[in-house]
Design an enzyme around this catalytic site. Structure first.
Site, PDB file in Angstrom:
ATOM      1  N   GLU A 273       0.830  -1.221   0.000  1.00  0.00           N
ATOM      2  CA  GLU A 273       0.000   0.000   0.000  1.00  0.00           C
ATOM      3  C   GLU A 273       0.857   1.259   0.000  1.00  0.00           C
ATOM      4  O   GLU A 273       0.469   2.285   0.555  1.00  0.00           O
ATOM      5  CB  GLU A 273      -0.950   0.012   1.203  1.00  0.00           C
ATOM      6  CG  GLU A 273      -2.333  -0.441   0.853  1.00  0.00           C
ATOM      7  CD  GLU A 273      -2.748   0.008  -0.520  1.00  0.00           C
ATOM      8  OE1 GLU A 273      -2.708   1.210  -0.785  1.00  0.00           O
ATOM      9  OE2 GLU A 273      -3.079  -0.848  -1.338  1.00  0.00           O
TER      10      GLU A 273
HETATM   11  C1  LIG Z   1       2.437  -9.807   0.516  1.00  0.00           C
HETATM   12  C2  LIG Z   1       2.156  -8.720  -0.473  1.00  0.00           C
HETATM   13  C3  LIG Z   1       0.838  -8.405  -0.776  1.00  0.00           C
HETATM   14  C4  LIG Z   1       0.556  -7.403  -1.714  1.00  0.00           C
HETATM   15  N1  LIG Z   1      -0.755  -7.165  -2.074  1.00  0.00           N
HETATM   16  C5  LIG Z   1      -0.997  -6.373  -3.156  1.00  0.00           C
HETATM   17  C6  LIG Z   1      -2.313  -6.271  -3.714  1.00  0.00           C
HETATM   18  O1  LIG Z   1      -3.278  -6.839  -3.196  1.00  0.00           O
HETATM   19  N2  LIG Z   1      -2.477  -5.536  -4.835  1.00  0.00           N
HETATM   20  C7  LIG Z   1      -1.442  -4.896  -5.456  1.00  0.00           C
HETATM   21  O2  LIG Z   1      -1.662  -4.269  -6.473  1.00  0.00           O
HETATM   22  N3  LIG Z   1      -0.184  -4.955  -4.939  1.00  0.00           N
HETATM   23  C8  LIG Z   1       0.062  -5.674  -3.818  1.00  0.00           C
HETATM   24  N4  LIG Z   1       1.340  -5.762  -3.312  1.00  0.00           N
HETATM   25  C9  LIG Z   1       2.409  -4.977  -3.930  1.00  0.00           C
HETATM   26  C10 LIG Z   1       2.900  -3.855  -3.032  1.00  0.00           C
HETATM   27  O3  LIG Z   1       1.927  -2.847  -2.919  1.00  0.00           O
HETATM   28  C11 LIG Z   1       4.237  -3.346  -3.616  1.00  0.00           C
HETATM   29  O4  LIG Z   1       5.190  -4.369  -3.353  1.00  0.00           O
HETATM   30  C12 LIG Z   1       4.686  -2.033  -3.011  1.00  0.00           C
HETATM   31  O5  LIG Z   1       3.819  -1.004  -3.392  1.00  0.00           O
HETATM   32  C13 LIG Z   1       6.100  -1.645  -3.429  1.00  0.00           C
HETATM   33  O6  LIG Z   1       6.330  -1.861  -4.787  1.00  0.00           O
HETATM   34  P1  LIG Z   1       7.592  -2.739  -5.250  1.00  0.00           P
HETATM   35  O7  LIG Z   1       7.613  -3.965  -4.423  1.00  0.00           O
HETATM   36  O8  LIG Z   1       7.550  -2.896  -6.709  1.00  0.00           O
HETATM   37  O9  LIG Z   1       8.845  -1.864  -4.841  1.00  0.00           O
HETATM   38  P2  LIG Z   1       9.508  -0.700  -5.726  1.00  0.00           P
HETATM   39  O10 LIG Z   1       8.450   0.187  -6.254  1.00  0.00           O
HETATM   40  O11 LIG Z   1      10.438  -1.299  -6.689  1.00  0.00           O
HETATM   41  O12 LIG Z   1      10.320   0.084  -4.617  1.00  0.00           O
HETATM   42  C14 LIG Z   1      11.598  -0.380  -4.109  1.00  0.00           C
HETATM   43  C15 LIG Z   1      12.134   0.652  -3.117  1.00  0.00           C
HETATM   44  O13 LIG Z   1      12.316   1.919  -3.785  1.00  0.00           O
HETATM   45  C16 LIG Z   1      11.639   2.937  -3.093  1.00  0.00           C
HETATM   46  N5  LIG Z   1      11.118   3.904  -4.037  1.00  0.00           N
HETATM   47  C17 LIG Z   1      10.501   3.688  -5.225  1.00  0.00           C
HETATM   48  N6  LIG Z   1      10.156   4.839  -5.807  1.00  0.00           N
HETATM   49  C18 LIG Z   1      10.559   5.828  -4.971  1.00  0.00           C
HETATM   50  C19 LIG Z   1      10.478   7.247  -5.006  1.00  0.00           C
HETATM   51  N7  LIG Z   1       9.891   7.905  -6.006  1.00  0.00           N
HETATM   52  N8  LIG Z   1      10.998   7.927  -3.963  1.00  0.00           N
HETATM   53  C20 LIG Z   1      11.552   7.296  -2.924  1.00  0.00           C
HETATM   54  N9  LIG Z   1      11.653   5.961  -2.842  1.00  0.00           N
HETATM   55  C21 LIG Z   1      11.167   5.235  -3.854  1.00  0.00           C
HETATM   56  C22 LIG Z   1      10.526   2.241  -2.313  1.00  0.00           C
HETATM   57  O14 LIG Z   1      10.130   2.988  -1.188  1.00  0.00           O
HETATM   58  C23 LIG Z   1      11.201   0.932  -1.942  1.00  0.00           C
HETATM   59  O15 LIG Z   1      11.952   1.095  -0.770  1.00  0.00           O
HETATM   60  C24 LIG Z   1       1.625  -6.718  -2.335  1.00  0.00           C
HETATM   61  C25 LIG Z   1       2.948  -7.022  -2.009  1.00  0.00           C
HETATM   62  C26 LIG Z   1       3.220  -8.021  -1.103  1.00  0.00           C
HETATM   63  C27 LIG Z   1       4.671  -8.357  -0.830  1.00  0.00           C
END
Ligand SMILES: Cc1cc2nc3c(=O)[nH]c(=O)nc-3n(C[C@H](O)[C@H](O)[C@H](O)COP(=O)(O)OP(=O)(O)OC[C@H]3O[C@@H](n4cnc5c(N)ncnc54)[C@H](O)[C@@H]3O)c2cc1C
Length: 601
Positions: A441
């Site tokens: 989220e």
């Molecule tokens: C168990 C689980 C359940 C989930 N459930 C859902 C769901 O129901 N529906 C759904 O759609 N998604 C879901 N997700 C996805 C989840 O919302 C994302 O994993 C999360 O939003 C982060 O995206 P990412 O993992 O791609 O990380 P990335 O976007 O790749 O981010 C990696 C790191 O970079 C940082 N970062 C990225 N951009 C910036 C910026 N502009 N400024 C500063 N820092 C930045 C982030 O804070 C993080 O520390 C789920 C994930 C998990 C693990």
């Protein structure tokens, strides 16, 4: 053996005494029938249900996890039967729109019930949580026909909902998603793409799954301005609105993960799956924000529920576990050693958990009251004010409560010593379950950018002023209350400093935009500490005025907890202020060469 008991006494104190929820409910037609007696009875029932139905499945759920088999997903033993009882007893309809079969309960009551669910069984709680979020988005943005077709089935618990945003290459940055939506002649769309990490994407609790999917129309503008929202069912409803033809939305696999193992985290493949648009073309992100904001509040509540669970178990263990003698002498002469609760350091950890849980509960409830005004209040200045505060507080609830929630579950392991690290007592499960809350989220970093960048600086500090004015007014009104001096003086100082720090960042940001990102997480944490300090001052006011009577012991403890918060947790603001003021220099100074990048950062 792990334990859980719904903290009804504190919930009632916060709901009835601190926030006078029944007085607010009485002012709005949609909630006017909710009295204190009714809310007390509902909390009692919710307590019984979470303690008796959900909590006993928590450990097994963690050990068994979900199983994927050729596209089908089986939830842990007992989940399916428990969900049936849960739905039959009306919990899935709790805060739904009464026009379509919901019970219309205020959010300020629902959040307490959600907290209990997350304390008792966080994995289970996610299935109804995602469904009620999907219902909010459908109710707010879908056509009347879609609402009438889907909402009653979702509220009844026959069907469940999901939120499909994330793709393998597109997490935080939703604008680069690749899922496509091709229009059909009949007004529907064919959705094609892969979504990952989808909570409850596939499972055996309900007969149909309703996916809310972000996708791009053929002529969509690039980036986040070109995203639309679609409703895509697993089974297309037949003429009687029962699950009919199988749609092209299938679960490719589930993730094997660190925690919340009873919650199915699915790879969802959409292969020309039939769907219907929700809201206007290219306005999908705005529509999805209805669901995402609810989910952000929900994840903050998950952090809260898990820290409360950790606190209860820690307290029980610390009363029983005998190790060493107290520093000032023997405390339990009839025992071989004193219970560890006599040791100041164990108390430090316990009170950290207790203060964050009680402070977090107030933060959640205060925010939920704003949500109730936004949803049910009459148009006018009060509603606008509530909207501003809701926007400001949502990222704080989400990120502050999940950061301190994780800290508190970790302290739980520490209180148990080595017994916390092994599985037997369930303390390590709470840490693993809590870890995800800082990520999904929108990570803490993203919430912090939302708070500082979007909410505070983009409004030229006006949104913050709405809140700091309220705190200022409270401090002024209580300035002569000698019982509150120890709270009001530091609170007034911090409230003024909050504005100064904001101005300082704003000034620096005019020269260098990296300053916003550099300050953001410390700013969010600082904001969380001050907000909770304000709420503890309000609780202390109530407790100080109620020192006699049957509940005197409760109020005395409340005052002590507020005191602990002010003396032992609030000073962390000093470190956050210093880090905010340190600026972006040292973060951005390391050269691209040192980081091995091909470009300057
Ligand atoms: C168990 C689980 C359940 C989930 N459930 C859902 C769901 O129901 N529906 C759904 O759609 N998604 C879901 N997700 C996805 C989840 O919302 C994302 O994993 C999360 O939003 C982060 O995206 P990412 O993992 O791609 O990380 P990335 O976007 O790749 O981010 C990696 C790191 O970079 C940082 N970062 C990225 N951009 C910036 C910026 N502009 N400024 C500063 N820092 C930045 C982030 O804070 C993080 O520390 C789920 C994930 C998990 C693990």
């Amino acid at each position: 053996m792990a334990i859980y008991k719904a903290p009804l006494e504190d919930m009632r104190f916060v709901l009835n005494d601190v926030f006078k929820a029944d007085e607010q409910w009485a002012t709005m037609p949609a909630t006017a029938e909710v009295t204190r007696d009714l809310s007390d009875a509902i909390l009692e029932e919710a307590g019984k249900m979470t303690e008796g139905l959900l909590f006993p499945l928590n450990r097994e759920g963690d050990e068994q996890g979900c199983q994927w088999n050729d596209g089908d997903v089986t939830t842990p033993e007992g989940f399916k039967a428990a969900f049936k009882t849960f739905a039959e007893n009306g919990w899935t309809a709790f805060s739904g729109n009464p026009e379509f079969g919901g019970q219309g309960m205020p959010k300020s009551l629902a959040v307490l019930f959600e907290e209990m669910m997350h304390s008792a069984n966080s994995s289970f709680a996610l299935y109804p949580a995602l469904t009620s979020g999907a219902c909010l988005a459908i109710d707010a943005h879908a056509s009347e026909a879609l609402k009438a077709q889907y909402l009653p089935k979702l509220y009844s618990g026959e069907w469940s909902g999901t939120m499909c945003l994330t793709e393998p290459h597109s997490g935080t940055d939703l604008g680069i998603g690749r899922t496509k939506a091709e229009p059909n002649d009949d007004g529907s769309f064919n959705i094609t793409g892969t979504k990952i990490f989808i909570t409850g994407g596939e499972h055996d609790l309900t007969s149909n799954h309703i996916h809310l999917v972000l996708a791009k129309l053929p002529d969509a503008p690039a980036g986040s301005k070109g995203i639309s929202l679609f409703l895509v069912p697993k089974f297309l409803p037949d003429a009687d609105n029962n699950p009919g033809e199988r749609n092209g939305a299938t679960c490719g696999s589930i993730e094997h993960k660190m925690g919340i193992k009873g919650s199915a985290t699915c790879v969802m493949n959409f292969d020309s799956a039939k769907g219907w648009i929700i809201g206007e073309p290219n306005q999908g992100l705005a529509c999805m924000f209805t669901m995402m904001n609810a989910a952000r509040l929900g994840v903050g509540i998950q952090g809260l529920g898990l820290m409360e669970a950790s606190f209860q178990n820690s307290l029980s263990y610390a009363r029983d576990r005998l190790q060493m003698r107290g520093l000032s002498g023997v405390q339990a002469p009839d025992k071989v050693a004193d219970p560890i609760i006599v040791h100041p350091d164990v108390r430090r950890m316990l009170l950290t958990q207790k203060a964050f849980a009680e402070g977090g509960r107030m933060l959640v409830l205060y925010t939920a009251q704003m949500l109730d005004i936004v949803e049910h209040g009459a148009p006018g200045a009060e509603k606008e004010r509530a909207e501003t505060l809701l926007g400001l507080l949502t990222p704080i609830v989400k990120a502050f409560l999940t950061e301190v929630g994780f800290e508190c579950t970790n302290e739980g392991v520490q209180i148990f010593g080595g017994h916390g690290f092994i599985k037997e007592w369930g303390m390590e499960q709470l840490v693993r379950d809590a870890r995800i809350t800082r990520l999904y989220e929108g990570t803490t970093g993203i919430q912090a950018l939302d708070l500082l960048g979007r909410k505070v600086l983009m409004s030229q500090g006006e949104s913050l002023k709405v809140f700091t004015k309220e705190i200022h007014k409270f401090c002024k009104a209580e300035a002569d209350n000698s019982a509150l001096k120890e709270f009001i003086e530091p609170l007034a100082k911090l409230n003024a400093e909050w504005g100064e720090l904001t101005m300082g960042i704003g000034m620096k940001a005019m020269q260098d935009r990296e300053e916003v990102g550099a300050a953001s997480v410390d700013y969010l944490m600082y904001s969380g500490y001050v907000t909770v300090a304000y709420l503890f001052a309000r609780a202390a006011k109530q407790a100080a005025a109620s020192q006699d009577g049957d509940d005197a012991a409760f109020y005395k403890t409340k005052l002590n907890t507020a005191r602990f918060y002010y003396q032992r947790l609030l000073p962390r603001t000093k470190a956050h202020a210093a880090m905010i003021q340190a600026g972006a220099g040292s973060l951005m100074a390391i050269s691209s060469e040192d980081f091995g990048l091909g470009f300057e950062i």
